[in-house]
Design a protein around this motif. Structure first.
Motif, PDB file in Angstrom:
ATOM      1  N   HIS A 172      15.161  60.364  12.932  1.00 13.34           N
ATOM      2  CA  HIS A 172      15.286  61.011  11.540  1.00 13.34           C
ATOM      3  C   HIS A 172      16.266  62.064  11.311  1.00 13.34           C
ATOM      4  CE1 HIS A 172      10.899  59.724  11.850  1.00 13.34           C
ATOM      5  NE2 HIS A 172      11.454  58.548  11.524  1.00 13.34           N
ATOM      6  N   GLU A 173      16.610  62.770  12.326  1.00 10.15           N
ATOM      7  CA  GLU A 173      17.673  63.903  12.202  1.00 10.15           C
ATOM      8  C   GLU A 173      19.035  63.318  11.805  1.00 10.15           C
ATOM      9  OE1 GLU A 173      20.079  67.126  14.943  1.00 10.15           O
ATOM     10  OE2 GLU A 173      18.157  66.571  15.431  1.00 10.15           O
ATOM     11  N   ALA A 174      19.027  61.865  12.352  1.00  9.94           N
ATOM     12  CA  ALA A 174      20.169  61.148  11.927  1.00  9.94           C
ATOM     13  C   ALA A 174      20.194  60.145  10.742  1.00  9.94           C
ATOM     14  CB  ALA A 174      20.731  60.354  13.180  1.00  9.94           C
ATOM     15  N   GLY A 175      19.117  60.205  10.232  1.00 11.25           N
ATOM     16  CA  GLY A 175      18.661  59.467   8.938  1.00 11.25           C
ATOM     17  C   GLY A 175      18.487  58.030   9.224  1.00 11.25           C
ATOM     18  N   LEU A 176      18.065  57.983  10.406  1.00 10.51           N
ATOM     19  CA  LEU A 176      17.778  56.537  10.903  1.00 10.51           C
ATOM     20  C   LEU A 176      16.302  56.245  11.100  1.00 10.51           C
ATOM     21  CD1 LEU A 176      20.376  56.416  13.504  1.00 10.51           C
ATOM     22  CD2 LEU A 176      20.844  55.406  11.309  1.00 10.51           C
ATOM     23  N   PRO A 177      15.638  55.103  10.875  1.00  8.08           N
ATOM     24  CA  PRO A 177      14.471  54.474  11.065  1.00  8.08           C
ATOM     25  C   PRO A 177      14.352  54.107  12.658  1.00  8.08           C
ATOM     26  CG  PRO A 177      15.556  52.608  10.148  1.00  8.08           C
ATOM     27  CD  PRO A 177      16.573  53.761  10.107  1.00  8.08           C
ATOM     28  N   LEU A 178      13.067  54.662  13.137  1.00  5.54           N
ATOM     29  CA  LEU A 178      12.740  54.028  14.555  1.00  5.54           C
ATOM     30  C   LEU A 178      11.717  52.959  14.233  1.00  5.54           C
ATOM     31  CD1 LEU A 178      12.514  54.513  17.391  1.00  5.54           C
ATOM     32  CD2 LEU A 178      10.661  55.870  17.197  1.00  5.54           C
ATOM     33  N   ILE A 179      12.179  51.886  15.094  1.00  6.07           N
ATOM     34  CA  ILE A 179      11.497  50.391  15.210  1.00  6.07           C
ATOM     35  C   ILE A 179      10.813  50.668  16.631  1.00  6.07           C
ATOM     36  CG2 ILE A 179      11.654  48.113  15.258  1.00  6.07           C
ATOM     37  CD1 ILE A 179      14.022  48.022  13.347  1.00  6.07           C
ATOM     38  N   VAL A 180       9.474  50.284  16.575  1.00  8.48           N
ATOM     39  CA  VAL A 180       8.762  50.334  18.139  1.00  8.48           C
ATOM     40  C   VAL A 180       7.950  48.873  18.143  1.00  8.48           C
ATOM     41  CG1 VAL A 180       7.114  51.422  19.462  1.00  8.48           C
ATOM     42  CG2 VAL A 180       8.672  52.684  18.186  1.00  8.48           C
ATOM     43  N   ASP A 181       8.442  48.293  19.349  1.00  6.60           N
ATOM     44  CA  ASP A 181       7.484  47.351  19.665  1.00  6.60           C
ATOM     45  C   ASP A 181       5.984  47.676  20.470  1.00  6.60           C
ATOM     46  OD1 ASP A 181       6.398  44.853  20.948  1.00  6.60           O
ATOM     47  OD2 ASP A 181       8.263  43.818  21.030  1.00  6.60           O
ATOM     48  N   ASN A 182       4.935  47.352  19.571  1.00  8.13           N
ATOM     49  CA  ASN A 182       3.887  47.941  20.106  1.00  8.13           C
ATOM     50  C   ASN A 182       2.779  46.848  20.736  1.00  8.13           C
ATOM     51  OD1 ASN A 182       2.041  50.321  20.727  1.00  8.13           O
ATOM     52  ND2 ASN A 182       0.757  49.700  19.024  1.00  8.13           N
ATOM     53  N   PHE A 225       9.518  55.562   5.576  1.00  8.14           N
ATOM     54  CA  PHE A 225      10.981  55.981   5.685  1.00  8.14           C
ATOM     55  C   PHE A 225      11.574  56.117   4.358  1.00  8.14           C
ATOM     56  CE2 PHE A 225      15.540  55.437   6.310  1.00  8.14           C
ATOM     57  CZ  PHE A 225      15.755  56.379   7.707  1.00  8.14           C
ATOM     58  N   ASP A 226      12.144  56.707   3.689  1.00  9.68           N
ATOM     59  CA  ASP A 226      13.109  56.937   2.384  1.00  9.68           C
ATOM     60  C   ASP A 226      14.280  56.439   2.319  1.00  9.68           C
ATOM     61  OD1 ASP A 226      13.350  57.248  -0.368  1.00  9.68           O
ATOM     62  OD2 ASP A 226      12.980  59.495  -0.297  1.00  9.68           O
ATOM     63  N   TRP A 227      14.317  54.977   2.300  1.00 15.61           N
ATOM     64  CA  TRP A 227      15.610  54.171   2.508  1.00 15.61           C
ATOM     65  C   TRP A 227      16.603  54.822   1.434  1.00 15.61           C
ATOM     66  CZ3 TRP A 227      14.900  51.699   6.381  1.00 15.61           C
ATOM     67  CH2 TRP A 227      13.726  51.191   6.906  1.00 15.61           C
ATOM     68  N   GLY A 228      15.852  55.199  -0.033  1.00 13.52           N
ATOM     69  CA  GLY A 228      16.746  55.758  -1.045  1.00 13.52           C
ATOM     70  C   GLY A 228      17.523  56.982  -0.858  1.00 13.52           C
ATOM     71  N   LYS A 229      17.162  57.786   0.262  1.00 13.50           N
ATOM     72  CA  LYS A 229      18.154  59.031   0.684  1.00 13.50           C
ATOM     73  C   LYS A 229      19.238  58.726   1.187  1.00 13.50           C
ATOM     74  CE  LYS A 229      16.079  62.299   2.728  1.00 13.50           C
ATOM     75  NZ  LYS A 229      15.335  63.346   3.634  1.00 13.50           N
ATOM     76  N   TYR A 230      19.655  57.146   1.765  1.00 15.13           N
ATOM     77  CA  TYR A 230      20.773  56.833   2.102  1.00 15.13           C
ATOM     78  C   TYR A 230      21.225  55.443   1.675  1.00 15.13           C
ATOM     79  CZ  TYR A 230      18.294  59.998   5.319  1.00 15.13           C
ATOM     80  OH  TYR A 230      17.778  61.237   6.061  1.00 15.13           O
ATOM     81  N   PRO A 231      21.458  55.473   0.309  1.00 15.52           N
ATOM     82  CA  PRO A 231      21.841  54.115  -0.374  1.00 15.52           C
ATOM     83  C   PRO A 231      22.834  53.577   0.175  1.00 15.52           C
ATOM     84  CG  PRO A 231      22.275  56.062  -1.619  1.00 15.52           C
ATOM     85  CD  PRO A 231      21.484  56.720  -0.354  1.00 15.52           C
ATOM     86  N   ILE A 255       9.019  52.731  -1.767  1.00 10.01           N
ATOM     87  CA  ILE A 255       9.497  53.310  -0.303  1.00 10.01           C
ATOM     88  C   ILE A 255       8.163  52.432   0.485  1.00 10.01           C
ATOM     89  CG2 ILE A 255       7.572  55.384  -0.659  1.00 10.01           C
ATOM     90  CD1 ILE A 255       9.263  56.597   1.125  1.00 10.01           C
ATOM     91  N   GLU A 256       6.953  51.913  -0.221  1.00  7.76           N
ATOM     92  CA  GLU A 256       5.895  51.530   0.648  1.00  7.76           C
ATOM     93  C   GLU A 256       6.061  50.026   1.097  1.00  7.76           C
ATOM     94  OE1 GLU A 256       1.992  52.760  -0.953  1.00  7.76           O
ATOM     95  OE2 GLU A 256       2.311  54.569   0.083  1.00  7.76           O
ATOM     96  N   ASN A 257       6.899  49.243   0.077  1.00 10.81           N
ATOM     97  CA  ASN A 257       6.915  47.717  -0.016  1.00 10.81           C
ATOM     98  C   ASN A 257       8.410  47.197  -0.094  1.00 10.81           C
ATOM     99  OD1 ASN A 257       3.990  46.987  -0.398  1.00 10.81           O
ATOM    100  ND2 ASN A 257       4.225  48.564  -2.184  1.00 10.81           N
ATOM    101  N   ALA A 258       9.559  48.041  -0.123  1.00  7.94           N
ATOM    102  CA  ALA A 258      10.706  47.665  -0.088  1.00  7.94           C
ATOM    103  C   ALA A 258      11.135  46.900   0.908  1.00  7.94           C
ATOM    104  CB  ALA A 258      11.684  48.583  -0.796  1.00  7.94           C
ATOM    105  N   PHE A 259      10.865  47.096   2.162  1.00  6.38           N
ATOM    106  CA  PHE A 259      11.217  46.920   3.402  1.00  6.38           C
ATOM    107  C   PHE A 259      10.631  45.268   3.694  1.00  6.38           C
ATOM    108  CE2 PHE A 259      10.942  46.043   8.219  1.00  6.38           C
ATOM    109  CZ  PHE A 259      12.436  46.250   8.363  1.00  6.38           C
ATOM    110  N   ILE A 260       9.241  45.301   3.552  1.00  2.00           N
ATOM    111  CA  ILE A 260       8.667  44.121   3.732  1.00  2.00           C
ATOM    112  C   ILE A 260       9.058  43.077   2.567  1.00  2.00           C
ATOM    113  CG2 ILE A 260       6.386  42.857   3.913  1.00  2.00           C
ATOM    114  CD1 ILE A 260       7.059  44.337   6.479  1.00  2.00           C
ATOM    115  N   THR A 261       8.882  43.536   1.488  1.00  2.00           N
ATOM    116  CA  THR A 261       9.358  42.564   0.395  1.00  2.00           C
ATOM    117  C   THR A 261      10.782  41.793   0.734  1.00  2.00           C
ATOM    118  OG1 THR A 261       8.229  43.744  -1.065  1.00  2.00           O
ATOM    119  CG2 THR A 261       9.731  42.191  -2.169  1.00  2.00           C
TER     120      THR A 261
END
Length: 426
Positions: A172-182, A225-231, A255-261
């Protein structure tokens, strides 16, 4: 009132109305009927929700995806044909040719091959780091074209534990999302989103199904994760998609549905790695008992690990909940109620001794499967990880003597007795 996890396992995702089926319906249909072509057109333009072709969405699949999203504390989810497809979609939804991804080096061998070979051929570069690396080491791996960071909560079969909070903080400090396989802990034992993860993936083939009945995967978005902060970095979400008449996913779905859509409308449309409605139904049956099975798996796993640790023919044992394990402290932080039912251990005598032990087991079966109601065993260096070099195996914490034992939900005494008699032949 917020329902507890056990209640969500049974009830989430589907609320039948008066005289409607109590169990989720199986919509075993490829297509859906419309009264007008204009109505269908609005769905194709993503102007309103609905179903027109199962390759993109299906009501049964959406019910199960919604349940998993609730269990993980996410905003939206989708099912895929396998865990491999889920991880591919999660990465490819963000990274294109010329981009870069940072990933843990101890991830499942199939995922490692997907990243290190197939996706490299697609022009996406990867840098691999230890799951317990320092913040400075993780920061050093990030490049200007990095799009995300990826790891597994509990790695298969190395059983390393990802320092989720540290990885999330650096990402998050680098403006990146973390993906975790759970996949291994499931949301019953760990909810990565609560520790800062942005996207969670699963191989539902494992504990979620739990009975070796169906292959599947899931992608869950935290919606945080706010994708719009890093267009510029996430242009696929923040600039017009000409294949959908110039839709900007972030603007239209938020922000809640953009990624999955985008993942459904674009990637599932083009790659077609769909979950069948019949298999989604099976996964839901598994989910209904997940909160009961996971504590039993974790208990059996830890107890067998403690037994093997004291066996004269066993060289070493690795299980994150085992006191003294390298990842014990991280496991206590992220997995205080147990980690999983999977154990990795080495038998004195190396590769040949491991093969002899496995051949003499009577209760546990030799399978490529793991995380099942029935105990099973595998020699990863000769199976799931055989494409990796000796150096890569070493880096991933997988030696030639490593045996992966997946404790089922049988009586613990029978599991231990089976291992004991098999070890007598070594």
């Amino acid at each position: 009132m917020e329902a507890k996890l056990g209640t969500k396992c049974v009830q989430a995702g589907y609320r039948p109305g008066d005289c409607e089926p109590r169990q989720i319906p199986i919509y075993q249909s490829t297509t859906f009927k419309f009264d007008t072509s204009e109505h269908m057109g609005r769905l194709f333009d993503l102007d309103e929700p609905g179903y027109f072709y199962t390759r993109l969405q299906n009501p049964t699949n959406d019910i199960v995806a919604s349940k998993i999203a609730e269990l993980e504390g996410g905003s939206a989810g989708m099912l895929t044909s396998s865990g491999q497809a889920a991880n591919f979609f999660a990465i490819f939804n963000l990274a294109n040719a010329g981009d870069h991804v940072v990933a843990s080096n101890s991830i499942y061998g199939g995922t490692f091959n997907l990243f290190d070979h197939t996706m490299r051929k697609m022009g996406i570069d990867f840098t691999f780091v230890r799951p317990d690396c320092t913040a400075d080491e993780l920061k050093a791996a990030i490049q200007p074209n990095t799009k995300c960071i990826f790891g597994e909560t509990v790695a298969n079969p190395a059983l390393s534990v990802l320092d989720i909070e540290l990885f999330a903080s650096v990402a998050h400090e680098a403006g990146l999302p973390l993906i975790v396989d759970n996949t291994f802990p499931t949301p019953i034992l760990c909810r990565p989103i609560e520790w800062g993860a942005d996207i969670v993936t699963h191989s539902t083939t494992k504990y979620m199904d739990g009975h070796g009945a169906t292959v599947g995967g899931a992608v869950i978005d935290s919606g945080k994760f706010d994708w719009g902060k890093y267009p510029d970095r996430f242009s696929g979400l923040c600039t017009p998609d000409e294949s959908y008449h110039g839709i900007v996913y972030y603007e239209k779905f938020g922000i809640e549905n953009a990624f999955i859509t985008k993942c459904v409308a674009q990637l599932m449309r083009d790659f077609g790695s769909i979950q069948s409605p019949q298999h989604a139904y099976y996964i839901n049956l598994g989910l209904e008992s997940l909160h009961l099975r996971m504590p039993r798996h974790a208990h059996n796993g830890l107890e067998l690990a403690q037994y093997l640790q004291n066996h004269e023919k066993v060289a070493w044992v690795q299980h994150p909940s085992l006191p003294g394990d390298k990842f014990y402290n991280l496991a206590q932080k992220y997995l205080p109620n147990g980690s999983c039912g999977v154990i990795s251990f080495g038998i004195k005598g190396g590769r040949q001794a491991a093969e002899t032990f496995m051949s003499k087991l009577k209760l546990a079966a030799i399978e490529t499967h793991v995380a099942d109601a029935r105990s099973c065993v595998l020699h990863p260096a000769n199976a799931t990880h055989r494409q990796m070099s000796d150096e890569q195996l070493k880096e991933a914490g997988i030696g030639a003597d490593l045996v992966r034992f997946s404790c089922g939900i049988e009586d613990l005494e029978d599991i231990i007795a089976d291992c004991d008699q098999a070890l007598s032949f070594v």
